[in-house]
Design a protein around this motif. Structure first.
Motif, short mmCIF file in Angstrom:
data_model
loop_
_atom_site.label_atom_id
_atom_site.label_comp_id
_atom_site.label_asym_id
_atom_site.label_seq_id
_atom_site.Cartn_x
_atom_site.Cartn_y
_atom_site.Cartn_z
N MET A 1 -18.43 -19.93 -20.52
CA MET A 1 -16.81 -19.72 -21.06
C MET A 1 -17.06 -18.16 -20.45
O MET A 1 -15.50 -18.13 -20.26
N PRO A 2 -17.19 -16.62 -19.89
CA PRO A 2 -17.35 -15.92 -19.16
C PRO A 2 -16.44 -16.36 -18.07
O PRO A 2 -15.94 -15.69 -16.77
N THR A 3 -16.80 -17.54 -17.27
CA THR A 3 -16.51 -17.39 -16.57
C THR A 3 -14.15 -17.64 -15.89
O THR A 3 -14.03 -17.78 -14.73
N ALA A 4 -13.84 -18.49 -17.08
CA ALA A 4 -12.63 -18.42 -17.48
C ALA A 4 -12.15 -17.40 -18.45
O ALA A 4 -11.27 -17.74 -18.04
N SER A 5 -12.96 -16.38 -18.81
CA SER A 5 -12.25 -15.71 -19.86
C SER A 5 -12.21 -14.09 -19.09
O SER A 5 -12.68 -13.88 -18.42
N ALA A 6 -10.52 -13.83 -19.72
CA ALA A 6 -10.79 -12.40 -18.96
C ALA A 6 -11.03 -11.35 -20.13
O ALA A 6 -10.88 -10.59 -19.48
N GLU A 7 -11.72 -11.05 -21.45
CA GLU A 7 -12.02 -10.40 -22.08
C GLU A 7 -13.80 -10.98 -22.08
O GLU A 7 -14.42 -10.09 -22.75
N LEU A 8 -14.36 -11.88 -22.64
CA LEU A 8 -15.20 -12.63 -22.70
C LEU A 8 -15.65 -11.82 -20.93
O LEU A 8 -16.06 -12.29 -19.89
N ARG A 9 -16.77 -11.10 -20.87
CA ARG A 9 -17.76 -10.83 -19.88
C ARG A 9 -19.09 -11.52 -19.67
O ARG A 9 -19.25 -11.90 -18.23
N SER A 10 -20.01 -11.52 -21.06
CA SER A 10 -20.54 -12.51 -20.28
C SER A 10 -21.68 -12.20 -21.84
O SER A 10 -21.28 -11.91 -22.98
N VAL A 11 -22.36 -13.29 -22.03
CA VAL A 11 -23.19 -13.97 -23.59
C VAL A 11 -24.84 -14.03 -23.11
O VAL A 11 -25.05 -14.34 -21.69
N GLU A 12 -25.40 -13.64 -24.24
CA GLU A 12 -26.45 -14.69 -24.04
C GLU A 12 -26.87 -15.19 -25.42
O GLU A 12 -26.48 -14.46 -26.42
N TRP A 13 -27.85 -16.20 -24.86
CA TRP A 13 -28.96 -16.85 -26.24
C TRP A 13 -29.45 -15.52 -27.15
O TRP A 13 -29.91 -15.14 -26.18
N LEU A 14 -29.45 -15.97 -27.99
CA LEU A 14 -30.66 -14.87 -29.10
C LEU A 14 -32.13 -15.52 -30.00
O LEU A 14 -31.86 -16.76 -30.27
N ASP A 15 -32.44 -14.63 -30.36
CA ASP A 15 -33.73 -15.44 -31.47
C ASP A 15 -34.14 -16.92 -30.61
O ASP A 15 -34.57 -17.48 -31.19
N GLY A 16 -34.33 -16.70 -29.30
CA GLY A 16 -35.11 -17.29 -28.35
C GLY A 16 -34.30 -19.07 -28.10
O GLY A 16 -35.09 -19.66 -27.63
N ALA A 17 -33.61 -19.25 -29.00
CA ALA A 17 -32.58 -20.43 -28.69
C ALA A 17 -31.88 -20.63 -26.80
O ALA A 17 -31.62 -19.19 -25.94
N THR A 18 -32.02 -21.53 -26.31
CA THR A 18 -31.79 -21.97 -24.70
C THR A 18 -30.82 -23.21 -24.85
O THR A 18 -30.19 -22.83 -23.42
N ALA A 19 -30.07 -23.30 -25.76
CA ALA A 19 -29.12 -24.50 -26.22
C ALA A 19 -28.58 -24.53 -27.37
O ALA A 19 -28.79 -24.00 -28.35
N ALA A 20 -27.18 -24.82 -26.41
CA ALA A 20 -26.44 -25.20 -28.64
C ALA A 20 -27.01 -26.65 -29.23
O ALA A 20 -28.13 -27.13 -28.44
N ALA A 21 -26.75 -25.66 -30.72
CA ALA A 21 -27.78 -26.22 -31.25
C ALA A 21 -26.84 -26.00 -33.01
O ALA A 21 -27.18 -24.57 -32.95
N PRO A 22 -26.54 -26.77 -33.59
CA PRO A 22 -26.31 -25.79 -34.73
C PRO A 22 -27.40 -25.17 -35.47
O PRO A 22 -28.62 -25.44 -35.64
#
Length: 169
Positions: A37-58
């Motif tokens: 996501m941040p690689t194409a966004s002029a606004e979103l600079r970086s992201v990181e998973w929280l709470d031990g998550a490492t991949a997309a899941a509900p």
């Protein structure tokens, strides 16, 4: 491109679509990887998973670091609310009064590739935009319109980035 709503309380939405010459599995790998996501966004600079998550899941949560020339810098916490491989990926930006925004990708196989839609919906919870509307309620439609225009440019850039990456693989 589709736009709905003119007032924040209407939960306005911007939705764009593109066709990608790659199978849904390849497109899914990109849309469900929050690091893309941040690689194409002029606004979103970086992201990181929280709470031990490492991949997309509900229920998985991630922090976003944002910067905008008008709005300044801020962080958000988002929660994955839909994660259907090769079909849909969505997350809500959390706020004290409920989601401030919902972002969604929808994938559909067809014509030897993938139809990809990407949408952003404001609200229903208050966001940074709400403070501007509170200060200038007579300009609400203009404030919302301007932000939707920013979102439209960002969504278009994100779709183009995903298309380029998926078709290059």
């Amino acid at each position: 491109m589709e736009w709905t709503g003119a007032r924040y309380a209407d939960s306005p939405e911007v939705r764009l679509r593109t066709w990608i010459g790659a199978p849904p599995r390849r497109v899914w790998e990109l849309v469900s990887d929050i690091a893309v996501m941040p690689t194409a966004s002029a606004e979103l600079r970086s992201v990181e998973w929280l709470d031990g998550a490492t991949a997309a899941a509900p229920g998985a949560r991630f922090r976003g670091h944002n910067r905008n020339d008008v709005l300044g810098e801020w962080q958000t916490i988002s929660e994955v609310v839909e994660c259907l491989p090769d079909t849909a990926f969505a997350w809500q930006v959390q706020g004290p009064e409920g989601p401030m925004a919902t972002w969604r990708f929808e994938l559909a196989a067809g014509d030897g590739g993938t139809e990809l839609a990407h949408a952003g919906r404001m609200g229903p919870g208050r966001s940074g935009l709400s403070a501007a509307i509170d200060r200038m309620p007579h300009k609400e439609q203009k404030i919302v319109h301007n932000r939707l225009c920013e979102w439209e440019r960002s969504i278009a850039a994100t779709l183009e980035n995903i298309k380029r990456r998926a078709e290059a693989a």
